[in-house]
Design an enzyme around this catalytic site. Structure first.
Site, PDB file in Angstrom:
ATOM      1  N   GLY A  84       7.009 -46.451 -55.864  1.00 55.89           N
ATOM      2  CA  GLY A  84       7.167 -45.689 -56.987  1.00 55.89           C
ATOM      3  C   GLY A  84       7.268 -46.399 -58.248  1.00 55.89           C
ATOM      4  O   GLY A  84       7.498 -46.195 -59.455  1.00 55.89           O
ATOM      5  N   THR A  85       6.934 -47.770 -58.249  1.00 56.08           N
ATOM      6  CA  THR A  85       6.657 -48.800 -59.293  1.00 56.08           C
ATOM      7  C   THR A  85       6.028 -48.306 -60.366  1.00 56.08           C
ATOM      8  O   THR A  85       6.504 -48.468 -61.584  1.00 56.08           O
ATOM      9  CB  THR A  85       6.321 -50.104 -58.935  1.00 56.08           C
ATOM     10  OG1 THR A  85       6.828 -50.591 -57.441  1.00 56.08           O
ATOM     11  CG2 THR A  85       6.420 -51.165 -59.626  1.00 56.08           C
ATOM     12  N   THR A  86       4.637 -47.804 -59.983  1.00 56.28           N
ATOM     13  CA  THR A  86       3.761 -47.569 -61.326  1.00 56.28           C
ATOM     14  C   THR A  86       4.295 -46.189 -62.130  1.00 56.28           C
ATOM     15  O   THR A  86       4.467 -46.296 -63.583  1.00 56.28           O
ATOM     16  CB  THR A  86       2.375 -47.327 -60.846  1.00 56.28           C
ATOM     17  OG1 THR A  86       2.074 -48.282 -60.178  1.00 56.28           O
ATOM     18  CG2 THR A  86       1.553 -46.847 -61.851  1.00 56.28           C
ATOM     19  N   TRP A  87       4.963 -45.462 -61.321  1.00 53.94           N
ATOM     20  CA  TRP A  87       5.668 -44.204 -61.889  1.00 53.94           C
ATOM     21  C   TRP A  87       6.892 -44.399 -62.803  1.00 53.94           C
ATOM     22  O   TRP A  87       7.010 -44.089 -64.063  1.00 53.94           O
ATOM     23  CB  TRP A  87       6.000 -43.230 -60.781  1.00 53.94           C
ATOM     24  CG  TRP A  87       6.279 -41.716 -61.472  1.00 53.94           C
ATOM     25  CD1 TRP A  87       5.797 -41.367 -62.581  1.00 53.94           C
ATOM     26  CD2 TRP A  87       6.887 -40.866 -60.870  1.00 53.94           C
ATOM     27  NE1 TRP A  87       6.501 -39.832 -62.871  1.00 53.94           N
ATOM     28  CE2 TRP A  87       7.227 -39.739 -61.700  1.00 53.94           C
ATOM     29  CE3 TRP A  87       7.854 -40.868 -59.617  1.00 53.94           C
ATOM     30  CZ2 TRP A  87       7.794 -38.596 -61.105  1.00 53.94           C
ATOM     31  CZ3 TRP A  87       8.337 -39.768 -59.083  1.00 53.94           C
ATOM     32  CH2 TRP A  87       8.428 -38.440 -60.132  1.00 53.94           C
ATOM     33  N   HIS A 148       9.556 -57.627 -58.207  1.00 51.76           N
ATOM     34  CA  HIS A 148       9.545 -56.928 -56.967  1.00 51.76           C
ATOM     35  C   HIS A 148      10.733 -57.865 -56.027  1.00 51.76           C
ATOM     36  O   HIS A 148      10.900 -57.868 -55.037  1.00 51.76           O
ATOM     37  CB  HIS A 148       8.420 -57.071 -56.215  1.00 51.76           C
ATOM     38  CG  HIS A 148       7.418 -55.904 -56.436  1.00 51.76           C
ATOM     39  ND1 HIS A 148       7.736 -54.682 -56.580  1.00 51.76           N
ATOM     40  CD2 HIS A 148       5.992 -56.051 -56.504  1.00 51.76           C
ATOM     41  CE1 HIS A 148       6.536 -54.056 -56.921  1.00 51.76           C
ATOM     42  NE2 HIS A 148       5.584 -54.689 -56.900  1.00 51.76           N
ATOM     43  N   ARG A 173      12.590 -46.029 -51.853  1.00 55.52           N
ATOM     44  CA  ARG A 173      11.752 -44.877 -51.155  1.00 55.52           C
ATOM     45  C   ARG A 173      11.885 -45.007 -49.747  1.00 55.52           C
ATOM     46  O   ARG A 173      12.080 -45.991 -49.176  1.00 55.52           O
ATOM     47  CB  ARG A 173      10.114 -45.062 -51.609  1.00 55.52           C
ATOM     48  CG  ARG A 173       9.363 -43.981 -51.213  1.00 55.52           C
ATOM     49  CD  ARG A 173       7.725 -44.449 -51.672  1.00 55.52           C
ATOM     50  NE  ARG A 173       6.836 -43.300 -51.511  1.00 55.52           N
ATOM     51  CZ  ARG A 173       5.528 -43.349 -51.748  1.00 55.52           C
ATOM     52  NH1 ARG A 173       4.879 -44.401 -52.038  1.00 55.52           N
ATOM     53  NH2 ARG A 173       4.910 -42.246 -51.261  1.00 55.52           N
ATOM     54  N   TYR A 240      13.138 -42.113 -54.836  1.00 55.47           N
ATOM     55  CA  TYR A 240      11.839 -41.659 -55.221  1.00 55.47           C
ATOM     56  C   TYR A 240      11.789 -40.203 -54.902  1.00 55.47           C
ATOM     57  O   TYR A 240      11.225 -39.431 -55.673  1.00 55.47           O
ATOM     58  CB  TYR A 240      10.853 -42.653 -54.317  1.00 55.47           C
ATOM     59  CG  TYR A 240       9.362 -41.828 -54.631  1.00 55.47           C
ATOM     60  CD1 TYR A 240       8.628 -42.503 -55.783  1.00 55.47           C
ATOM     61  CD2 TYR A 240       8.797 -41.185 -53.741  1.00 55.47           C
ATOM     62  CE1 TYR A 240       7.429 -42.139 -56.093  1.00 55.47           C
ATOM     63  CE2 TYR A 240       7.246 -40.781 -54.098  1.00 55.47           C
ATOM     64  CZ  TYR A 240       6.847 -41.007 -55.199  1.00 55.47           C
ATOM     65  OH  TYR A 240       5.590 -40.563 -55.282  1.00 55.47           O
ATOM     66  N   GLY A 311       1.276 -40.445 -53.536  1.00 52.97           N
ATOM     67  CA  GLY A 311       2.695 -40.368 -53.945  1.00 52.97           C
ATOM     68  C   GLY A 311       3.476 -39.170 -53.379  1.00 52.97           C
ATOM     69  O   GLY A 311       4.324 -38.775 -53.938  1.00 52.97           O
TER      70      GLY A 311
END
Length: 359
Positions: A84-87, A148, A173, A240, A311
């Site tokens: 879920g990094t980008t979100w 990270h 997640r 997540y 996702g």
């Protein structure tokens, strides 16, 4: 602009040399460690706490530890890759910068030209690199960063909070969804570069053995979980799956944690829902910055589209056999149950875990 004075130019040259020497020392050290292939397109190197991803990323992590100076207003997004990094980057950036870049004024928003990984940069991938020392002092408050790295490999100035005041937002997640999403990302890279694809059974083996890009999944989650339990005002812990169920509620929590509470007029005007819509998968994948842009990560240029997949919660069931899932679940229970039983109780909603007796 006035030219630099001779003394300033000399100081800059000395600083550059010092940075180069530090980077080289760290590179020599990491290069001397045992290495092996794993669940990555890079060789993994054996750190004292596990296997980690590539010389460049480990070195960037070590140099950041030496040089990063935290401010009280800093916020660091921390995740395992493909958790879920980008979100979370998009949500945090849009929330913090909503007054100069309103979410409902989509045509003028930075997301139209920059991906989330360019708006909030990784310490180890993008900032502390061999070719330049970042001038982070020049960045205005609040500075937003990402990593990270496991909690115990964060820069010491971040871990020193609350003395530094720096805050951390962590997203975890379901381990099987994390694995499947990472495998797809790695194989996209391998396919673009003519490399052999990693098979699912091999990926499960690497994952269960802890041979993952930033160390074992379970230790990564537990490090941030313990930090959150000890200092909830400094470490925010998101799941997540809960974010997917209630994105608006998590945007509000994120805003409060970051010190950017939504006002009553903003709430009445729909600012929270506008932020959720702006950062939604359906909206982000349609932007030109996603469809045609790219992000430089160390020496690799990654198409922004590669950061977006599906996702979906539970998509692992379409890729991982029941036997593989049971193997991962057993490790998850064994690792989490002694010190984080509430994580097991939560993930019983999204994964199969064997029954336990009260005794």
């Amino acid at each position: 602009m006035k030219p630099s004075s001779p003394s300033q130019a000399n100081q800059d040259a000395d600083d550059a040399k010092t940075y180069e020497e530090l980077y080289q020392r760290c590179t020599d050290l990491v290069s001397s460690w045992p290495s092996r292939p794993g669940l990555s397109y890079l060789q993994l190197f054996r750190h004292e706490k596990g296997w980690y991803n590539g010389v460049t990323l480990l070195v960037g992590t070590m140099v950041a530890d030496e040089l990063f100076a935290a401010r009280p207003s800093d916020i660091v997004v921390a995740t395992q890759p493909k958790s879920g990094t980008t979100w979370i980057k998009a949500l945090l950036y849009a929330t913090v910068h909503r007054r100069e870049h309103p979410a409902d004024a989509a045509g003028d928003h930075p997301f139209n030209s920059l991906g989330p990984h360019e708006c909030i940069k990784f310490l180890e991938y993008q900032l502390y690199r061999a070719d330049e020392a970042p001038d982070l002092d020049a960045l205005p408050d609040p500075r937003l960063f990402a990593t990270h790295a496991p909690f115990d490999l964060l820069p010491r100035a971040v871990v020193a909070a609350p003395s530094s005041g720096c805050r951390v937002v962590y997203v975890c997640r379901d381990p099987k969804d994390t694995l499947v999403s990472l495998l797809h990302f790695v194989n996209k890279y391998n396919a673009r570069n003519g490399r052999e694809l990693v098979a699912v059974d091999a990926a499960v083996g690497f994952f269960c053995d802890g041979v993952s890009p930033f160390g074992p999944y379970w230790e990564h989650v537990l490090g941030y979980w313990r930090a959150h339990r000890q200092r909830p005002e400094r470490v925010l812990f998101f799941r997540y799956e809960e974010m997917k169920r209630d994105p608006a509620g998590h945007v509000r929590r994120l805003a409060e944690f970051a010190g950017f509470l939504f006002t009553s007029p903003e709430e009445d005007g729909g600012a929270v829902d506008a932020t959720v819509r702006l950062c939604s998968f359906d909206n982000m994948v349609g932007l030109e910055a996603t469809k045609g842009g790219s992000t430089q990560l160390t020496t690799t240029t990654v198409p922004n589209s590669a950061f977006f997949r599906r996702g979906e919660v539970g998509d692992w069931a379409n890729h991982v056999s029941p036997e593989m899932a049971q193997r991962i679940d057993a490790i998850t229970e064994a690792k989490f149950w002694p010190s984080a039983p509430s994580l097991i109780e939560f993930y019983e909603q999204v994964m199969v875990v064997k029954e336990r007796s009260n005794g």
